[in-house]
Scaffold this motif. Sequence first.
Motif, PDB file in Angstrom:
ATOM      1  N   MET A  99      12.750   2.264   0.907  1.00 35.27           N
ATOM      2  CA  MET A  99      12.904   2.766   2.273  1.00 35.27           C
ATOM      3  C   MET A  99      11.618   2.586   3.073  1.00 35.27           C
ATOM      4  SD  MET A  99      14.402   6.386   3.607  1.00 35.27           S
ATOM      5  CE  MET A  99      16.078   6.185   3.053  1.00 35.27           C
ATOM      6  N   SER A 100      11.752   1.853   4.159  1.00 36.65           N
ATOM      7  CA  SER A 100      10.599   1.590   5.019  1.00 36.65           C
ATOM      8  C   SER A 100      10.227   2.843   5.802  1.00 36.65           C
ATOM      9  CB  SER A 100      10.918   0.464   5.997  1.00 36.65           C
ATOM     10  OG  SER A 100      11.385  -0.667   5.297  1.00 36.65           O
ATOM     11  N   ILE A 101       8.923   3.060   5.902  1.00 38.33           N
ATOM     12  CA  ILE A 101       8.413   4.196   6.687  1.00 38.33           C
ATOM     13  C   ILE A 101       8.476   3.788   8.154  1.00 38.33           C
ATOM     14  CG2 ILE A 101       6.441   5.716   7.073  1.00 38.33           C
ATOM     15  CD1 ILE A 101       5.473   4.885   4.209  1.00 38.33           C
ATOM     16  N   THR A 102       9.391   4.395   8.903  1.00 38.03           N
ATOM     17  CA  THR A 102       9.525   4.050  10.329  1.00 38.03           C
ATOM     18  C   THR A 102       9.356   5.312  11.176  1.00 38.03           C
ATOM     19  OG1 THR A 102      11.916   4.450  10.421  1.00 38.03           O
ATOM     20  CG2 THR A 102      11.206   2.238   9.773  1.00 38.03           C
ATOM     21  N   GLU A 103       9.018   5.104  12.437  1.00 38.02           N
ATOM     22  CA  GLU A 103       8.845   6.244  13.355  1.00 38.02           C
ATOM     23  C   GLU A 103      10.128   7.051  13.490  1.00 38.02           C
ATOM     24  OE1 GLU A 103       7.089   5.365  17.191  1.00 38.02           O
ATOM     25  OE2 GLU A 103       5.545   4.190  16.146  1.00 38.02           O
ATOM     26  N   GLU A 104      11.263   6.340  13.556  1.00 35.82           N
ATOM     27  CA  GLU A 104      12.562   7.026  13.708  1.00 35.82           C
ATOM     28  C   GLU A 104      12.829   7.920  12.496  1.00 35.82           C
ATOM     29  OE1 GLU A 104      12.239   3.661  13.831  1.00 35.82           O
ATOM     30  OE2 GLU A 104      12.309   3.412  16.015  1.00 35.82           O
ATOM     31  N   LEU A 107      11.007  11.288  12.087  1.00 35.90           N
ATOM     32  CA  LEU A 107      11.520  12.436  12.849  1.00 35.90           C
ATOM     33  C   LEU A 107      12.493  13.242  11.996  1.00 35.90           C
ATOM     34  CD1 LEU A 107      12.299  10.653  16.269  1.00 35.90           C
ATOM     35  CD2 LEU A 107      10.300  12.072  15.712  1.00 35.90           C
ATOM     36  N   GLU A 108      13.062  12.595  10.975  1.00 36.33           N
ATOM     37  CA  GLU A 108      14.135  13.227  10.189  1.00 36.33           C
ATOM     38  C   GLU A 108      13.716  13.652   8.783  1.00 36.33           C
ATOM     39  OE1 GLU A 108      18.034  11.067  11.978  1.00 36.33           O
ATOM     40  OE2 GLU A 108      16.968   9.955  10.425  1.00 36.33           O
ATOM     41  N   VAL A 109      12.780  12.903   8.196  1.00 37.35           N
ATOM     42  CA  VAL A 109      12.332  13.184   6.822  1.00 37.35           C
ATOM     43  C   VAL A 109      10.823  12.997   6.736  1.00 37.35           C
ATOM     44  CG1 VAL A 109      14.481  12.540   5.633  1.00 37.35           C
ATOM     45  CG2 VAL A 109      12.794  10.772   6.162  1.00 37.35           C
ATOM     46  N   ASP A 110      10.238  13.428   5.616  1.00 37.12           N
ATOM     47  CA  ASP A 110       8.815  13.157   5.367  1.00 37.12           C
ATOM     48  C   ASP A 110       8.723  12.027   4.347  1.00 37.12           C
ATOM     49  OD1 ASP A 110       7.936  15.099   7.079  1.00 37.12           O
ATOM     50  OD2 ASP A 110       7.666  16.628   5.525  1.00 37.12           O
ATOM     51  N   PHE A 111       7.640  11.278   4.427  1.00 36.30           N
ATOM     52  CA  PHE A 111       7.409  10.188   3.480  1.00 36.30           C
ATOM     53  C   PHE A 111       6.128  10.440   2.693  1.00 36.30           C
ATOM     54  CE2 PHE A 111      10.288   7.722   6.197  1.00 36.30           C
ATOM     55  CZ  PHE A 111      10.956   6.934   5.267  1.00 36.30           C
ATOM     56  N   THR A 112       6.125   9.970   1.453  1.00 34.97           N
ATOM     57  CA  THR A 112       4.882   9.944   0.668  1.00 34.97           C
ATOM     58  C   THR A 112       3.987   8.852   1.248  1.00 34.97           C
ATOM     59  OG1 THR A 112       5.739   8.240  -0.825  1.00 34.97           O
ATOM     60  CG2 THR A 112       6.084  10.552  -1.478  1.00 34.97           C
ATOM     61  N   ASP A 113       2.809   8.712   0.673  1.00 41.19           N
ATOM     62  CA  ASP A 113       1.955   7.581   1.015  1.00 41.19           C
ATOM     63  C   ASP A 113       2.727   6.301   0.696  1.00 41.19           C
ATOM     64  OD1 ASP A 113      -0.065   9.339   1.667  1.00 41.19           O
ATOM     65  OD2 ASP A 113      -0.946   9.295  -0.355  1.00 41.19           O
ATOM     66  N   ALA A 114       2.427   5.248   1.441  1.00 48.08           N
ATOM     67  CA  ALA A 114       3.100   3.970   1.205  1.00 48.08           C
ATOM     68  C   ALA A 114       2.736   3.447  -0.177  1.00 48.08           C
ATOM     69  CB  ALA A 114       2.683   2.972   2.275  1.00 48.08           C
ATOM     70  N   TYR A 115       3.702   2.819  -0.865  1.00 47.18           N
ATOM     71  CA  TYR A 115       3.400   2.286  -2.199  1.00 47.18           C
ATOM     72  C   TYR A 115       3.545   0.787  -2.287  1.00 47.18           C
ATOM     73  CZ  TYR A 115       8.481   2.718  -2.863  1.00 47.18           C
ATOM     74  OH  TYR A 115       9.845   2.623  -2.730  1.00 47.18           O
ATOM     75  N   ILE A 116       4.143   0.157  -1.261  1.00 45.35           N
ATOM     76  CA  ILE A 116       4.211  -1.321  -1.297  1.00 45.35           C
ATOM     77  C   ILE A 116       4.478  -1.859   0.113  1.00 45.35           C
ATOM     78  CG2 ILE A 116       6.665  -1.879  -1.675  1.00 45.35           C
ATOM     79  CD1 ILE A 116       5.475  -3.456  -4.245  1.00 45.35           C
ATOM     80  N   SER A 214       6.586  -6.543   9.684  1.00 42.53           N
ATOM     81  CA  SER A 214       6.028  -6.049   8.425  1.00 42.53           C
ATOM     82  C   SER A 214       6.207  -4.543   8.361  1.00 42.53           C
ATOM     83  CB  SER A 214       4.541  -6.370   8.346  1.00 42.53           C
ATOM     84  OG  SER A 214       4.370  -7.758   8.378  1.00 42.53           O
ATOM     85  N   ASP A 215       6.402  -4.034   7.162  1.00 45.98           N
ATOM     86  CA  ASP A 215       6.461  -2.579   7.001  1.00 45.98           C
ATOM     87  C   ASP A 215       6.052  -2.202   5.586  1.00 45.98           C
ATOM     88  OD1 ASP A 215       8.669  -3.139   5.395  1.00 45.98           O
ATOM     89  OD2 ASP A 215      10.111  -2.652   6.949  1.00 45.98           O
ATOM     90  N   SER A 216       6.098  -0.904   5.284  1.00 48.53           N
ATOM     91  CA  SER A 216       5.737  -0.416   3.951  1.00 48.53           C
ATOM     92  C   SER A 216       6.776   0.588   3.493  1.00 48.53           C
ATOM     93  CB  SER A 216       4.380   0.276   3.988  1.00 48.53           C
ATOM     94  OG  SER A 216       3.429  -0.562   4.577  1.00 48.53           O
ATOM     95  N   TYR A 217       6.979   0.625   2.186  1.00 47.11           N
ATOM     96  CA  TYR A 217       7.933   1.587   1.619  1.00 47.11           C
ATOM     97  C   TYR A 217       7.220   2.872   1.202  1.00 47.11           C
ATOM     98  CZ  TYR A 217      10.922  -2.570   0.782  1.00 47.11           C
ATOM     99  OH  TYR A 217      11.671  -3.714   0.893  1.00 47.11           O
ATOM    100  N   GLY A 218       7.948   3.974   1.353  1.00 51.22           N
ATOM    101  CA  GLY A 218       7.494   5.256   0.828  1.00 51.22           C
ATOM    102  C   GLY A 218       8.682   5.977   0.219  1.00 51.22           C
ATOM    103  N   PHE A 219       8.427   7.007  -0.575  1.00 57.32           N
ATOM    104  CA  PHE A 219       9.511   7.863  -1.062  1.00 57.32           C
ATOM    105  C   PHE A 219       9.747   8.925  -0.001  1.00 57.32           C
ATOM    106  CE2 PHE A 219       7.410   6.364  -5.019  1.00 57.32           C
ATOM    107  CZ  PHE A 219       8.474   5.620  -5.506  1.00 57.32           C
ATOM    108  N   ALA A 220      11.018   9.152   0.338  1.00 53.37           N
ATOM    109  CA  ALA A 220      11.328  10.132   1.380  1.00 53.37           C
ATOM    110  C   ALA A 220      11.766  11.452   0.752  1.00 53.37           C
ATOM    111  CB  ALA A 220      12.427   9.593   2.286  1.00 53.37           C
TER     112      ALA A 220
END
Length: 258
Positions: A99-104, A107-116, A214-220
């Motif tokens: 799951m990509s860390i996006t601004e949208e 607003l709905e969930v929190d993300f961990t630090d990016a891992y990839i 480009s984007d990065s994945y985090g755990f939500a």
Amino acid sequence: MKKGFKIALVVLLMMGLVLATGCSSNDGKEKVYYVGTEPTFPPFEFQNEETGEITGFDIDLIKAIAEDQGLKVEIQSLGFDALVPALQSGNIDIAASGMSITEERLLEVDFTDAYIDAGLVIAVSSDNEVIKGEEDLEGKVVAVQIGTTGAAKAQEFLDAGIIKEIKTFNTVDIVMLELINGGVDAVINDKPVTEAYMAKQEGKIKIVGDVLESDSYGFAIKKGNTELLEKLNAGLKNVIESGKFAEIQNKYFSGSEE
Ligand code: GLN
């Protein structure tokens, strides 16, 4: 005397009961953290064809983090567009699904630090000589997975009057099948996953043009669950420092991806 003894016995028994129930709710029932994932996203999450078990980079990583932090996790298969609602309703505790860390989403969930790091690319069928990049998408039909950043990108192209139509599917395997069968002209999906499908469907799919975004994945996780967020971030840091992260990366990316 006898009465006093009886009362003392009853009080002792009651104290024992309170202690026993107190223990069983703390130690007896270990909390299980449910991890939601949509498993048509190799090499991040996919089903082992023989065992049916859900495996992949994200799965190994979240299990390593959980082990480091002493958390018990259980993997659950869900639709990609169901993950954020499931976090919000508490049906799952963690989304581990490329799951990509996006601004949208923030607003709905929190993300961990990016891992990839990842990014979106256009894929076409190998014999397509017309579409060489974003500039050739005019009037074309594009397939995407529901609820993804690829779907959002396709929607931008549609709104701008560039592409003709979007075909939306629940899973990425069907998106790729649609491309191979000629049902659509192109696919917009994450680069490492498109590469995994290219390897699987040898000679049938190719990537064209540059990375669109480009984007990065985090755990939500559910918004405001700071305790879990801190544990996952601490675990991620430890897993990186211990070399376990690199080990998982080598296992699923056979060396030099990205
Ligand atoms: N990274 C993309 C997104 O977050 C796609 C994820 C997926 O399909 N599992 O939307």
